[in-house]
Write a protein that holds these residues in place. Structure first.
Motif, short mmCIF file in Angstrom:
data_model
loop_
_atom_site.label_atom_id
_atom_site.label_comp_id
_atom_site.label_asym_id
_atom_site.label_seq_id
_atom_site.Cartn_x
_atom_site.Cartn_y
_atom_site.Cartn_z
N LEU A 113 47.96 31.97 50.17
CA LEU A 113 47.14 33.06 49.82
C LEU A 113 47.40 33.30 48.30
N ARG A 114 48.30 33.23 47.98
CA ARG A 114 48.84 33.84 46.45
C ARG A 114 48.04 32.67 45.55
N ARG A 115 48.10 31.30 45.94
CA ARG A 115 47.51 30.23 44.88
C ARG A 115 45.98 30.63 45.18
N ALA A 116 45.41 30.72 46.06
CA ALA A 116 44.09 31.13 46.26
C ALA A 116 43.58 32.06 45.38
N LEU A 117 44.25 33.37 45.48
CA LEU A 117 43.99 34.33 44.39
C LEU A 117 44.05 33.98 42.97
N ASP A 118 45.04 33.35 42.53
CA ASP A 118 45.09 32.87 41.19
C ASP A 118 44.01 31.88 40.89
N ALA A 119 43.66 31.06 41.75
CA ALA A 119 42.60 30.04 41.55
C ALA A 119 41.18 30.73 41.47
N MET A 120 41.18 31.81 41.79
CA MET A 120 39.57 32.68 41.76
C MET A 120 39.58 33.73 40.36
N ASP A 121 40.07 33.03 39.53
CA ASP A 121 40.30 34.00 38.15
C ASP A 121 39.22 34.36 37.48
N GLY A 122 38.13 33.66 37.88
CA GLY A 122 36.78 33.96 37.28
C GLY A 122 35.98 35.19 38.21
N LEU A 123 36.68 35.81 39.41
CA LEU A 123 36.18 36.77 40.08
C LEU A 123 37.13 37.68 40.43
N PRO A 124 36.67 39.00 40.45
CA PRO A 124 37.54 40.10 40.91
C PRO A 124 37.79 40.07 42.50
N VAL A 125 39.32 39.78 42.63
CA VAL A 125 39.67 39.66 44.16
C VAL A 125 40.79 40.66 44.52
N PHE A 126 40.72 41.30 45.45
CA PHE A 126 41.98 41.94 46.03
C PHE A 126 42.15 42.06 47.47
N VAL A 127 43.38 42.08 48.27
CA VAL A 127 43.38 41.77 49.57
C VAL A 127 44.11 43.24 50.14
N THR A 128 43.50 43.71 51.33
CA THR A 128 44.05 44.85 51.92
C THR A 128 44.66 44.46 53.46
N ASN A 129 45.32 45.48 53.77
CA ASN A 129 45.81 45.32 55.43
C ASN A 129 45.13 46.28 56.30
N HIS A 130 45.29 46.33 57.38
CA HIS A 130 44.75 47.26 58.21
C HIS A 130 44.80 48.70 58.00
N ARG A 131 45.48 49.22 57.14
CA ARG A 131 45.67 50.45 56.70
C ARG A 131 45.15 50.90 55.48
N LEU A 132 44.40 49.80 55.17
CA LEU A 132 43.71 49.85 53.56
C LEU A 132 44.83 49.93 52.68
N ASP A 133 45.97 49.45 52.70
CA ASP A 133 46.94 49.26 51.58
C ASP A 133 46.45 48.07 50.81
N VAL A 134 46.20 48.04 49.49
CA VAL A 134 46.00 46.92 48.65
C VAL A 134 47.14 46.27 48.47
N VAL A 135 47.51 45.06 48.93
CA VAL A 135 48.72 44.51 48.94
C VAL A 135 48.70 43.11 48.21
N ALA A 136 47.72 42.74 47.63
CA ALA A 136 47.55 41.69 46.42
C ALA A 136 46.39 41.68 45.83
N TRP A 137 46.38 40.92 44.64
CA TRP A 137 45.17 41.17 43.73
C TRP A 137 45.12 39.95 42.88
N ASN A 138 43.97 39.58 42.02
CA ASN A 138 44.28 38.72 40.86
C ASN A 138 43.96 39.73 39.56
N PRO A 139 44.09 39.45 38.30
CA PRO A 139 43.98 40.30 37.20
C PRO A 139 42.82 41.10 37.10
N LEU A 140 41.54 40.13 37.50
CA LEU A 140 40.29 40.74 37.57
C LEU A 140 40.10 41.94 38.23
#
Length: 280
Positions: A113-140
């Motif tokens: 999952l971490r590699r997938a986020l890094d590969a999507m460097d031209g798109l803003p991406v973030f990841v949430t869990n069921h509590r809506l905690d933002v647990v990962a993201w890429n720079p955009l």
């Protein structure tokens, strides 16, 4: 979480909230007065909903009061039709009626999952869990969502950010829609994981601190992650109207299924140009 969410009364509370949102006229019932009595309730009365669903009033009252359990699929179908539930609301109704909560999940951000986020460097991406905690993201993704990667800039929980941080109203021009979305997602999570102390604590905290959260919660809002368009206001890029997709990451045994939130814009649009210039 007394007074805001009780898993033993969740089914009845949800039915009561949805009943209150059905206009009597839409169900073929006179709105201003019934017989010689003026209506004193918002939405449908219990007996009216029971009649529309073809079930006894006594049984429906026991459902709302939590004294009847495990309603049949036929009863749930009838209530869903009478209440005009959409697909997300019907799934939530099934979850509550089953009375079999999922175990509290663990959370793991795997290397794939971490590699997938890094590969999507031209798109803003973030990841949430069921509590809506933002647990990962890429720079955009971090830049677009108010500085997720800057310690102390904003709360890492999206619901807490939306309701308790004034900056959320600047980021989200359609704040009311984003607030309803957050509440609806937390309600779904609470139905699935009523034994999660962090989730129940979050809901109690927000209900205590935000009258707006309490108001939306009491309406019975239910939301599943989907796709569409959202407006966001960035301090440098300005107002952006972006497409978004939510991608569900399958959970391993005992793990939490995570959700990727991916934003994009048509290639030749002003939004695409703005994303390319977004400081990340």
């Amino acid at each position: 979480m007394d007074g805001i969410y009780d898993s033993r009364r969740a089914l009845g509370g949800f039915l009561r909230a949805r009943r209150g949102r059905v206009a009597p006229e839409r169900a073929g019932i006179g709105g201003g007065a019934v017989g010689s009595r003026r209506r004193r309730v918002r939405g449908l009365r219990r007996e009216e909903l029971a009649q529309l669903a073809g079930i006894s009033v006594d049984y429906y009252v026991r459902l709302e009061q939590g004294r009847a359990t495990a309603p049949s699929a036929e009863v749930l179908d009838a209530l869903s039709r009478a209440l005009g539930l959409d697909a997300a609301e019907r799934r939530h109704l099934d979850t509550l009626a089953a009375g079999r909560p999922d175990p509290v999940p663990r959370q793991r951000i795997g290397p794939g999952l971490r590699r997938a986020l890094d590969a999507m460097d031209g798109l803003p991406v973030f990841v949430t869990n069921h509590r809506l905690d933002v647990v990962a993201w890429n720079p955009l993704g971090a830049a677009l969502m108010g500085g997720l990667d800057v310690p102390g800039r904003r709360d890492a929980n999206n619901a807490r950010f939306v309701f308790l941080d004034p900056a959320a109203r600047d980021l989200h021009p359609d704040w009311e829609a984003r607030a309803a979305e957050a509440v609806g997602q937390l309600r779904v999570a609470a139905g699935r994981h009523p034994d999660d102390p962090e989730l129940t604590g979050l809901i109690a905290e927000l209900a205590d601190a935000s009258p707006e959260f309490r108001r939306i919660w009491d309406s019975g809002e239910v939301t599943m992650c989907a796709a569409g368009r959202k407006r966001l206001r960035h301090p440098v890029a300005g107002l952006l109207e972006l497409d978004f997709e939510t991608l569900h990451v399958p959970a391993g045994p005992g793990e939490s299924g995570l959700v990727l939130h991916v934003f994009s814009a048509a290639e030749d649009s002003p939004e695409a140009a703005a994303l390319r210039e977004l400081p990340a």
